[in-house]
Scaffold this active site. Sequence first.
Site, PDB file in Angstrom:
ATOM      1  N   ASP A   1      -0.009   5.069   0.872  1.00  0.00           N
ATOM      2  CA  ASP A   1      -0.189   6.123   1.873  1.00  0.00           C
ATOM      3  C   ASP A   1      -0.046   5.582   3.292  1.00  0.00           C
ATOM      4  O   ASP A   1      -0.714   4.615   3.673  1.00  0.00           O
ATOM      5  CB  ASP A   1      -1.567   6.765   1.717  1.00  0.00           C
ATOM      6  CG  ASP A   1      -1.751   7.391   0.340  1.00  0.00           C
ATOM      7  OD1 ASP A   1      -0.746   7.558  -0.374  1.00  0.00           O
ATOM      8  OD2 ASP A   1      -2.901   7.699  -0.019  1.00  0.00           O
TER       9      ASP A   1
ATOM     10  N   ASP B   1       0.883  -1.164   0.000  1.00  0.00           N
ATOM     11  CA  ASP B   1       0.000   0.000   0.000  1.00  0.00           C
ATOM     12  C   ASP B   1       0.923   1.218   0.000  1.00  0.00           C
ATOM     13  O   ASP B   1       2.100   1.117   0.356  1.00  0.00           O
ATOM     14  CB  ASP B   1      -0.880  -0.039   1.255  1.00  0.00           C
ATOM     15  CG  ASP B   1      -1.728   1.213   1.413  1.00  0.00           C
ATOM     16  OD1 ASP B   1      -2.350   1.626   0.422  1.00  0.00           O
ATOM     17  OD2 ASP B   1      -1.736   1.788   2.521  1.00  0.00           O
TER      18      ASP B   1
END
Length: 296
Positions: free
Chosen positions: A28, A26
């Site tokens: 962020d 992922d």
Amino acid sequence: MVGAYARCVENQPLPHSSPRTAAFFDLDKTVIAKSSALTFSKSFYQGGLINRRAVLRTAYTQFIFLAGGADHDQMERMREYLSALCKGWNVRQVREIVAEALHDLIDPIIYDEAASLIEAHHTAGRDVVIVSSSGAEVVEPIGEMLGADRVVATRMVVGEDGCFTGEIEYYAYGPTKAEAVRELAESEGYDLARCYAYSDSITDVPMLEAVGHPHAVNPDRALRREAVAREWPVLVFSKPVRLKQRLPGLSVPARPALVAAAGGGGGAAPAGGGVGVAGAVQDGEGAVALEGGGRG
């Protein structure tokens, strides 16, 4: 479907053995310390794409995101707001603004621990795939800067005039991320039981449970509870650093071209055993060890 959205990153594919493996990240609050979609708001304002009120609203949204993470409802509201905000934006202009501001805005907020993990996975012969809910126009340049092999990201509909229509063509979120991971595994020959995944959010549990080595990174409360219950490693990333400030040999890797969801290859796979990653701390209890070896 993912084949249309998983882009290769500009880094030449190299020979690999089978079965192959990958590490899915992922973006962020996992690889970078902020929301990639909101970080460029000031640059978009300076480029005339948004007004001052929108800048203030995105700043507030960024604060909420950083303070407590974002649950499903918050993510949906953010998606609706951002898709409506970018309606009518010229795609070429967006890409030019992102390219111009990329190193000033993103380079300083990359976690040193995440960069070390990316390097360790490449050294172990694994592909690195960024899987993000943010827009492809933002995520793909970041993936290339990080030396990733592929990127899966949200894609907006572009009209014949070259502008965003405000509609979403592909939303890389929740279960859709897991579907992308499985489709990439099928098309690229990844052995998911030997693959790794990293995320900070409870909404990414489907992606984490799709691989044999899931990791919670700076997890929100819900993901931390889930990780503890499932005995998943919990990592703490807290040291943003500019890539160019890292050791010369560990700076932005000269790898092939980034692939936006499928295709492209990874780096050479040196022989060897486990790879230690300094700085990626598992709940403060020491370094995380990665299984080494070939493309697995």
